[in-house]
Design a protein around this motif. Structure first.
Motif, PDB file in Angstrom:
ATOM      1  N   ASP A 205       0.853  -1.187   0.000  1.00  9.59           N
ATOM      2  CA  ASP A 205       0.000   0.000   0.000  1.00  9.59           C
ATOM      3  C   ASP A 205       0.888   1.236   0.000  1.00  9.59           C
ATOM      4  O   ASP A 205       1.661   1.454   0.928  1.00  9.59           O
ATOM      5  CB  ASP A 205      -0.897  -0.024   1.244  1.00  9.59           C
ATOM      6  CG  ASP A 205      -1.929   1.089   1.264  1.00  9.59           C
ATOM      7  OD1 ASP A 205      -1.877   1.982   0.394  1.00  9.59           O
ATOM      8  OD2 ASP A 205      -2.783   1.074   2.165  1.00  9.59           O
ATOM      9  N   THR A 206       0.790   2.054  -1.061  1.00 10.60           N
ATOM     10  CA  THR A 206       1.573   3.287  -1.134  1.00 10.60           C
ATOM     11  C   THR A 206       0.715   4.519  -0.870  1.00 10.60           C
ATOM     12  O   THR A 206       1.127   5.627  -1.133  1.00 10.60           O
ATOM     13  CB  THR A 206       2.243   3.441  -2.513  1.00 10.60           C
ATOM     14  OG1 THR A 206       1.254   3.828  -3.484  1.00 10.60           O
ATOM     15  CG2 THR A 206       2.927   2.160  -2.951  1.00 10.60           C
ATOM     16  N   PHE A 207      -0.460   4.307  -0.388  1.00 10.29           N
ATOM     17  CA  PHE A 207      -1.522   5.273  -0.165  1.00 10.29           C
ATOM     18  C   PHE A 207      -2.265   5.572  -1.464  1.00 10.29           C
ATOM     19  O   PHE A 207      -3.457   5.314  -1.552  1.00 10.29           O
ATOM     20  CB  PHE A 207      -1.054   6.587   0.470  1.00 10.29           C
ATOM     21  CG  PHE A 207      -2.235   7.458   0.869  1.00 10.29           C
ATOM     22  CD1 PHE A 207      -2.973   7.143   1.992  1.00 10.29           C
ATOM     23  CD2 PHE A 207      -2.614   8.548   0.117  1.00 10.29           C
ATOM     24  CE1 PHE A 207      -4.092   7.906   2.355  1.00 10.29           C
ATOM     25  CE2 PHE A 207      -3.715   9.317   0.463  1.00 10.29           C
ATOM     26  CZ  PHE A 207      -4.456   8.994   1.585  1.00 10.29           C
ATOM     27  N   HIS A 208      -1.601   6.115  -2.481  1.00 10.08           N
ATOM     28  CA  HIS A 208      -2.334   6.392  -3.722  1.00 10.08           C
ATOM     29  C   HIS A 208      -2.579   5.114  -4.516  1.00 10.08           C
ATOM     30  O   HIS A 208      -3.611   4.976  -5.156  1.00 10.08           O
ATOM     31  CB  HIS A 208      -1.605   7.408  -4.596  1.00 10.08           C
ATOM     32  CG  HIS A 208      -2.478   7.956  -5.678  1.00 10.08           C
ATOM     33  ND1 HIS A 208      -3.222   9.107  -5.535  1.00 10.08           N
ATOM     34  CD2 HIS A 208      -2.792   7.476  -6.911  1.00 10.08           C
ATOM     35  CE1 HIS A 208      -3.939   9.321  -6.629  1.00 10.08           C
ATOM     36  NE2 HIS A 208      -3.688   8.349  -7.474  1.00 10.08           N
ATOM     37  N   PHE A 209      -1.634   4.184  -4.479  1.00 12.64           N
ATOM     38  CA  PHE A 209      -1.784   2.920  -5.200  1.00 12.64           C
ATOM     39  C   PHE A 209      -1.748   1.756  -4.214  1.00 12.64           C
ATOM     40  O   PHE A 209      -1.012   1.791  -3.232  1.00 12.64           O
ATOM     41  CB  PHE A 209      -0.673   2.731  -6.232  1.00 12.64           C
ATOM     42  CG  PHE A 209      -0.667   3.772  -7.316  1.00 12.64           C
ATOM     43  CD1 PHE A 209      -1.652   3.792  -8.294  1.00 12.64           C
ATOM     44  CD2 PHE A 209       0.330   4.728  -7.361  1.00 12.64           C
ATOM     45  CE1 PHE A 209      -1.642   4.747  -9.289  1.00 12.64           C
ATOM     46  CE2 PHE A 209       0.354   5.698  -8.355  1.00 12.64           C
ATOM     47  CZ  PHE A 209      -0.641   5.707  -9.329  1.00 12.64           C
ATOM     48  N   GLN A 210      -2.520   0.721  -4.539  1.00 13.94           N
ATOM     49  CA  GLN A 210      -2.513  -0.509  -3.755  1.00 13.94           C
ATOM     50  C   GLN A 210      -2.149  -1.662  -4.690  1.00 13.94           C
ATOM     51  O   GLN A 210      -2.813  -1.871  -5.717  1.00 13.94           O
ATOM     52  CB  GLN A 210      -3.889  -0.755  -3.111  1.00 13.94           C
ATOM     53  CG  GLN A 210      -4.210   0.194  -1.963  1.00 13.94           C
ATOM     54  CD  GLN A 210      -4.484   1.625  -2.408  1.00 13.94           C
ATOM     55  OE1 GLN A 210      -5.199   1.858  -3.375  1.00 13.94           O
ATOM     56  NE2 GLN A 210      -3.903   2.590  -1.708  1.00 13.94           N
ATOM     57  N   LEU A 211      -1.083  -2.395  -4.349  1.00 13.45           N
ATOM     58  CA  LEU A 211      -0.555  -3.466  -5.195  1.00 13.45           C
ATOM     59  C   LEU A 211      -0.879  -4.821  -4.598  1.00 13.45           C
ATOM     60  O   LEU A 211      -0.762  -5.003  -3.377  1.00 13.45           O
ATOM     61  CB  LEU A 211       0.963  -3.340  -5.337  1.00 13.45           C
ATOM     62  CG  LEU A 211       1.541  -2.260  -6.262  1.00 13.45           C
ATOM     63  CD1 LEU A 211       1.095  -0.857  -5.887  1.00 13.45           C
ATOM     64  CD2 LEU A 211       3.071  -2.343  -6.253  1.00 13.45           C
ATOM     65  N   VAL A 212      -1.264  -5.760  -5.451  1.00 12.96           N
ATOM     66  CA  VAL A 212      -1.603  -7.110  -5.010  1.00 12.96           C
ATOM     67  C   VAL A 212      -0.800  -8.121  -5.824  1.00 12.96           C
ATOM     68  O   VAL A 212      -0.729  -8.024  -7.050  1.00 12.96           O
ATOM     69  CB  VAL A 212      -3.116  -7.385  -5.181  1.00 12.96           C
ATOM     70  CG1 VAL A 212      -3.438  -8.839  -4.863  1.00 12.96           C
ATOM     71  CG2 VAL A 212      -3.927  -6.462  -4.295  1.00 12.96           C
ATOM     72  N   PHE A 213      -0.229  -9.115  -5.116  1.00 17.30           N
ATOM     73  CA  PHE A 213       0.549 -10.175  -5.754  1.00 17.30           C
ATOM     74  C   PHE A 213       0.018 -11.532  -5.298  1.00 17.30           C
ATOM     75  O   PHE A 213      -0.519 -11.674  -4.198  1.00 17.30           O
ATOM     76  CB  PHE A 213       2.024 -10.048  -5.393  1.00 17.30           C
ATOM     77  CG  PHE A 213       2.624  -8.715  -5.770  1.00 17.30           C
ATOM     78  CD1 PHE A 213       3.093  -8.491  -7.052  1.00 17.30           C
ATOM     79  CD2 PHE A 213       2.705  -7.684  -4.839  1.00 17.30           C
ATOM     80  CE1 PHE A 213       3.634  -7.257  -7.407  1.00 17.30           C
ATOM     81  CE2 PHE A 213       3.241  -6.453  -5.175  1.00 17.30           C
ATOM     82  CZ  PHE A 213       3.705  -6.242  -6.471  1.00 17.30           C
ATOM     83  N   PHE A 214       0.216 -12.525  -6.145  1.00 14.88           N
ATOM     84  CA  PHE A 214      -0.341 -13.859  -5.898  1.00 14.88           C
ATOM     85  C   PHE A 214       0.757 -14.924  -5.899  1.00 14.88           C
ATOM     86  O   PHE A 214       0.528 -16.069  -6.259  1.00 14.88           O
ATOM     87  CB  PHE A 214      -1.384 -14.183  -6.975  1.00 14.88           C
ATOM     88  CG  PHE A 214      -2.444 -13.128  -7.132  1.00 14.88           C
ATOM     89  CD1 PHE A 214      -3.594 -13.169  -6.359  1.00 14.88           C
ATOM     90  CD2 PHE A 214      -2.295 -12.083  -8.031  1.00 14.88           C
ATOM     91  CE1 PHE A 214      -4.585 -12.197  -6.488  1.00 14.88           C
ATOM     92  CE2 PHE A 214      -3.268 -11.103  -8.166  1.00 14.88           C
ATOM     93  CZ  PHE A 214      -4.416 -11.165  -7.397  1.00 14.88           C
ATOM     94  N   ARG A 215       1.934 -14.558  -5.485  1.00 13.82           N
ATOM     95  CA  ARG A 215       3.102 -15.426  -5.551  1.00 13.82           C
ATOM     96  C   ARG A 215       3.004 -16.539  -4.499  1.00 13.82           C
ATOM     97  O   ARG A 215       3.065 -16.280  -3.306  1.00 13.82           O
ATOM     98  CB  ARG A 215       4.370 -14.595  -5.342  1.00 13.82           C
ATOM     99  CG  ARG A 215       4.581 -13.551  -6.442  1.00 13.82           C
ATOM    100  CD  ARG A 215       5.604 -12.506  -6.036  1.00 13.82           C
ATOM    101  NE  ARG A 215       6.886 -13.075  -5.743  1.00 13.82           N
ATOM    102  CZ  ARG A 215       7.819 -13.347  -6.660  1.00 13.82           C
ATOM    103  NH1 ARG A 215       7.587 -13.098  -7.935  1.00 13.82           N
ATOM    104  NH2 ARG A 215       8.973 -13.851  -6.304  1.00 13.82           N
TER     105      ARG A 215
END
Length: 227
Positions: A205-215
């Protein structure tokens, strides 16, 4: 105090930098992408395009800093097949287009922009469509989307529905990026629900962007990182 302001103060209190990260995958993402300060030729292109075209400027809510970040992120993962859904932000689409590894980006939008298509024609092949996300996923066949950018959702319920709709496309290397889920209480609750889902391994979570990974090889961890 407005909800975004309160959420941002909470973010600042909880956020870390690369020195508090022990995951090699996330550490490399931060040091080689997030904090990459080297100038990029595309930065000038993005700035000039927005400055010289009023329509594009009005269609963008991203700051230059966030546009540059999205460019670096997309470049870092070298996506071969990218999808943008609920697309409305001109700078976001330009940033993704100019960083495309193979010029294959499908853009789902209610209002396709002829001006935007013209400006990025020399940079990437954008496939603008008003189709549904489900139709786009089904039509991709064996060529799954490596990178999905969920742009501007006004309906949090629709966002979660689209998240679930896109699940058949995930692989171990999929990268999903969400735009501004700290905007209101409903979006933040949706973000918390996504983080807890079983298929999710790592979130950033970068505040403006939220990143999701499925590794699958990664332990489940949630990072709050200053961009």
């Amino acid at each position: 105090m407005t909800f975004p302001t309160l959420s941002y103060l909470q973010f600042l209190w909880q956020s870390k930098n690369e020195h508090a990260v022990h995951s090699p995958f996330v550490f490399n993402l931060l040091t080689k992408c997030f904090y990459d300060q080297k100038p990029k030729p595309a930065y000038s292109f993005l700035k000039t395009s927005l400055r010289e075209n009023e329509k594009l400027r009005l269609d963008s809510s991203l700051s230059q800093k966030n546009g540059h970040f999205l460019y670096r992120l997309h470049s870092y993962f070298e996506s071969k097949h990218t999808l943008v859904t609920e697309a409305t932000d001109a700078l976001a689409i330009l940033a993704l287009a100019t960083s495309s590894a193979t010029n294959k980006i499908k853009v789902i939008t209610r209002t396709p922009s002829a001006t935007l298509q013209e400006i990025v024609a020399a940079e990437a092949e954008l496939d603008f469509t008003t189709t549904s996300l489900e139709e786009a996923i089904n039509a991709s066949g064996n060529e799954l989307f490596n990178f999905i950018y969920f742009d501007n959702y006004s309906d949090s319920k629709k966002l979660l529905e689209d998240y679930i709709t896109a699940l058949p496309s995930i692989t171990n290397d999929s990268v999903w990026v969400f735009n501004n889920l700290h905007q209101n209480k409903e979006k933040k609750e949706t973000w918390e629900a996504i983080k807890q889902r079983a298929e999710v391994s790592v979130t950033v979570d970068t505040f403006h962007f939220q990143l999701v990974f499925f590794r699958r090889e990664q332990p489940k961890e949630h990072f709050i990182i200053r961009q």
